[in-house]
Scaffold this motif. Structure first.
Motif, PDB file in Angstrom:
ATOM      1  N   LEU A  84      -4.070  81.273  14.119  1.00 27.24           N
ATOM      2  CA  LEU A  84      -2.788  80.983  13.486  1.00 27.24           C
ATOM      3  C   LEU A  84      -1.629  81.231  14.457  1.00 27.24           C
ATOM      4  O   LEU A  84      -0.700  80.424  14.541  1.00 27.24           O
ATOM      5  CB  LEU A  84      -2.610  81.813  12.215  1.00 27.24           C
ATOM      6  CG  LEU A  84      -1.333  81.548  11.426  1.00 27.24           C
ATOM      7  CD1 LEU A  84      -1.271  80.104  10.960  1.00 27.24           C
ATOM      8  CD2 LEU A  84      -1.244  82.500  10.238  1.00 27.24           C
ATOM      9  N   ALA A  85      -1.699  82.313  15.198  1.00 28.68           N
ATOM     10  CA  ALA A  85      -0.634  82.610  16.166  1.00 28.68           C
ATOM     11  C   ALA A  85      -0.574  81.534  17.249  1.00 28.68           C
ATOM     12  O   ALA A  85       0.520  81.115  17.658  1.00 28.68           O
ATOM     13  CB  ALA A  85      -0.857  83.981  16.794  1.00 28.68           C
ATOM     14  N   THR A  86      -1.720  81.062  17.696  1.00 31.62           N
ATOM     15  CA  THR A  86      -1.751  80.002  18.703  1.00 31.62           C
ATOM     16  C   THR A  86      -1.188  78.701  18.142  1.00 31.62           C
ATOM     17  O   THR A  86      -0.415  78.002  18.816  1.00 31.62           O
ATOM     18  CB  THR A  86      -3.195  79.788  19.211  1.00 31.62           C
ATOM     19  OG1 THR A  86      -3.701  81.036  19.695  1.00 31.62           O
ATOM     20  CG2 THR A  86      -3.246  78.751  20.308  1.00 31.62           C
ATOM     21  N   ILE A  87      -1.533  78.388  16.904  1.00 34.12           N
ATOM     22  CA  ILE A  87      -0.999  77.182  16.260  1.00 34.12           C
ATOM     23  C   ILE A  87       0.510  77.295  16.105  1.00 34.12           C
ATOM     24  O   ILE A  87       1.247  76.336  16.355  1.00 34.12           O
ATOM     25  CB  ILE A  87      -1.685  76.945  14.898  1.00 34.12           C
ATOM     26  CG1 ILE A  87      -3.115  76.460  15.124  1.00 34.12           C
ATOM     27  CG2 ILE A  87      -0.911  75.941  14.054  1.00 34.12           C
ATOM     28  CD1 ILE A  87      -3.962  76.404  13.883  1.00 34.12           C
ATOM     29  N   LEU A  88       0.994  78.465  15.704  1.00 32.36           N
ATOM     30  CA  LEU A  88       2.444  78.668  15.571  1.00 32.36           C
ATOM     31  C   LEU A  88       3.148  78.498  16.915  1.00 32.36           C
ATOM     32  O   LEU A  88       4.216  77.888  16.990  1.00 32.36           O
ATOM     33  CB  LEU A  88       2.744  80.045  14.989  1.00 32.36           C
ATOM     34  CG  LEU A  88       2.434  80.233  13.511  1.00 32.36           C
ATOM     35  CD1 LEU A  88       2.578  81.703  13.121  1.00 32.36           C
ATOM     36  CD2 LEU A  88       3.322  79.368  12.649  1.00 32.36           C
TER      37      LEU A  88
ATOM     38  N   PHE B 136       6.808  75.045  19.472  1.00 34.00           N
ATOM     39  CA  PHE B 136       7.246  74.460  20.738  1.00 34.00           C
ATOM     40  C   PHE B 136       7.416  72.945  20.608  1.00 34.00           C
ATOM     41  O   PHE B 136       8.458  72.386  20.957  1.00 34.00           O
ATOM     42  CB  PHE B 136       6.245  74.795  21.852  1.00 34.00           C
ATOM     43  CG  PHE B 136       6.513  74.081  23.132  1.00 34.00           C
ATOM     44  CD1 PHE B 136       7.572  74.457  23.940  1.00 34.00           C
ATOM     45  CD2 PHE B 136       5.730  73.007  23.523  1.00 34.00           C
ATOM     46  CE1 PHE B 136       7.838  73.785  25.129  1.00 34.00           C
ATOM     47  CE2 PHE B 136       5.978  72.330  24.699  1.00 34.00           C
ATOM     48  CZ  PHE B 136       7.038  72.728  25.500  1.00 34.00           C
ATOM     49  N   LEU B 137       6.391  72.278  20.096  1.00 30.94           N
ATOM     50  CA  LEU B 137       6.433  70.818  19.999  1.00 30.94           C
ATOM     51  C   LEU B 137       7.477  70.328  19.006  1.00 30.94           C
ATOM     52  O   LEU B 137       8.166  69.339  19.260  1.00 30.94           O
ATOM     53  CB  LEU B 137       5.049  70.274  19.626  1.00 30.94           C
ATOM     54  CG  LEU B 137       3.983  70.392  20.702  1.00 30.94           C
ATOM     55  CD1 LEU B 137       2.637  69.911  20.180  1.00 30.94           C
ATOM     56  CD2 LEU B 137       4.383  69.616  21.937  1.00 30.94           C
TER      57      LEU B 137
ATOM     58  N   ILE C 211      -0.579  74.105  10.245  1.00 26.46           N
ATOM     59  CA  ILE C 211      -0.835  75.381   9.569  1.00 26.46           C
ATOM     60  C   ILE C 211      -1.594  75.139   8.266  1.00 26.46           C
ATOM     61  O   ILE C 211      -2.539  75.866   7.934  1.00 26.46           O
ATOM     62  CB  ILE C 211       0.488  76.134   9.309  1.00 26.46           C
ATOM     63  CG1 ILE C 211       1.237  76.350  10.624  1.00 26.46           C
ATOM     64  CG2 ILE C 211       0.239  77.460   8.613  1.00 26.46           C
ATOM     65  CD1 ILE C 211       2.674  76.754  10.452  1.00 26.46           C
ATOM     66  N   ILE C 212      -1.207  74.087   7.540  1.00 27.25           N
ATOM     67  CA  ILE C 212      -1.910  73.724   6.301  1.00 27.25           C
ATOM     68  C   ILE C 212      -3.356  73.343   6.613  1.00 27.25           C
ATOM     69  O   ILE C 212      -4.289  73.797   5.945  1.00 27.25           O
ATOM     70  CB  ILE C 212      -1.180  72.567   5.590  1.00 27.25           C
ATOM     71  CG1 ILE C 212       0.178  73.036   5.055  1.00 27.25           C
ATOM     72  CG2 ILE C 212      -2.033  71.996   4.464  1.00 27.25           C
ATOM     73  CD1 ILE C 212       1.065  71.922   4.550  1.00 27.25           C
ATOM     74  N   ALA C 213      -3.548  72.536   7.636  1.00 28.28           N
ATOM     75  CA  ALA C 213      -4.903  72.111   8.012  1.00 28.28           C
ATOM     76  C   ALA C 213      -5.764  73.307   8.425  1.00 28.28           C
ATOM     77  O   ALA C 213      -6.946  73.386   8.079  1.00 28.28           O
ATOM     78  CB  ALA C 213      -4.837  71.090   9.142  1.00 28.28           C
ATOM     79  N   TYR C 214      -5.156  74.242   9.150  1.00 30.45           N
ATOM     80  CA  TYR C 214      -5.889  75.429   9.592  1.00 30.45           C
ATOM     81  C   TYR C 214      -6.290  76.289   8.396  1.00 30.45           C
ATOM     82  O   TYR C 214      -7.415  76.799   8.339  1.00 30.45           O
ATOM     83  CB  TYR C 214      -5.030  76.225  10.570  1.00 30.45           C
ATOM     84  CG  TYR C 214      -5.757  77.358  11.237  1.00 30.45           C
ATOM     85  CD1 TYR C 214      -6.827  77.120  12.085  1.00 30.45           C
ATOM     86  CD2 TYR C 214      -5.380  78.679  11.020  1.00 30.45           C
ATOM     87  CE1 TYR C 214      -7.505  78.160  12.709  1.00 30.45           C
ATOM     88  CE2 TYR C 214      -6.038  79.724  11.634  1.00 30.45           C
ATOM     89  CZ  TYR C 214      -7.101  79.459  12.476  1.00 30.45           C
ATOM     90  OH  TYR C 214      -7.768  80.489  13.078  1.00 30.45           O
TER      91      TYR C 214
END
Length: 195
Positions: free
Chosen positions: A11-15, A20-21, A60-63
Motif C-alpha cells: 500500500l505504501a508503494t502504491i501510494l 507521484f503520477l 488503492i481500490i484494486a489493491y
C-alpha cells in the motif's frame, strides 16, 4: 502477521507511485494536451484534471480488492463488486442533469468505493488507522506542495508548451522527492536505491 506486513508495504508503494503520477499528470495537463493534440482541445483540460483526481484512488481500490481475494473470501469480494457497480450506476444517473455534474459524481463515487473497500479490507487485515493517515498525509503533502508551486508559476511563464512541460516535470519531480527525503520516507529511499 505476514499478510499485514505485505499489505502495508504494498500500500505504501502504491501510494508513493500513485501520488507521484497523479500530481505530475495534473500539473502537466495543459502543456501535454496542447503539445499532443493542439490548443483546440484546451477546454478538455478541466475534465482531464478531474479524471486524474479520481484516478488517484483506483490503484488503492484494486489493491484492497486483491487483498480480499487473496484471502479466498469470494463472497466479500462479490459484495464489494456490487457496491462498486451501485456507486457507478448512481453516478451515471447524474448524466440526466449535466455532463459536468456526472463527472463530479463519478469522481465522488470512486472515493466512496475507496471507503467501502477500506471497510472490507479492515475486516480481513488489521488496519492501523494512525499509520494509514500518516502515509496518506505524507504523500498528499508531497503531491500538493509542488503542484501548488507550479500552479503559481504557470501564469507567470509565457513559454511554449514543450518548455512548460519540461520545466513543470523537472520541478515537480525535484520538489516531490525532496519533500519525501525530508520526511525520510523509507519506501522512497528503497525505490531510489533499487534504481
Amino acid at each position: 502477521s505476514d499478510l499485514n506486513k505485505v499489505y502495508y508495504n504494498g500500500l505504501a508503494t502504491i501510494l508513493l507511485i500513485t501520488s507521484f503520477l497523479v500530481g505530475l499528470m495534473y500539473v502537466t495537463a495543459e502543456p501535454l494536451i496542447v503539445l499532443l493534440i493542439t490548443d483546440k482541445w484546451l477546454p478538455s483540460v478541466p475534465i482531464y484534471k478531474l479524471l486524474v483526481i479520481g484516478f488517484a484512488v483506483q490503484p488503492i481500490i484494486a489493491y484492497g480488492s486483491s487483498a480480499i481475494t487473496a484471502q479466498g473470501l469470494g463472497q466479500k469480494h462479490l459484495v464489494l463488486k456490487i457496491f462498486k457497480i451501485l456507486f457507478t450506476v448512481v453516478s451515471i444517473l447524474f448524466l440526466l442533469i449535466s455532463f459536468e455534474v456526472f463527472l463530479i459524481a463519478f469522481v465522488v463515487s470512486w472515493y466512496m468505493q475507496l471507503l467501502v473497500t477500506f471497510a472490507f479490507v479492515s475486516s480481513v487485515i488489521a488496519l492501523d488507522t494512525k499509520w494509514l493517515l500518516k502515509q496518506f498525509l505524507k504523500y498528499l503533502i508531497a503531491l500538493l506542495i509542488p503542484t501548488y508551486l507550479i500552479i503559481l508559476m504557470e501564469g507567470a511563464l509565457h513559454l511554449t508548451s514543450f518548455y512548460k512541460l519540461s520545466i513543470f516535470t523537472l520541478l515537480y519531480i525535484t520538489v516531490y522527492f525532496m519533500i519525501l527525503f525530508v520526511f525520510k520516507d523509507k519506501y522512497c529511499m528503497a525505490l531510489v536505491r533499487s534504481v
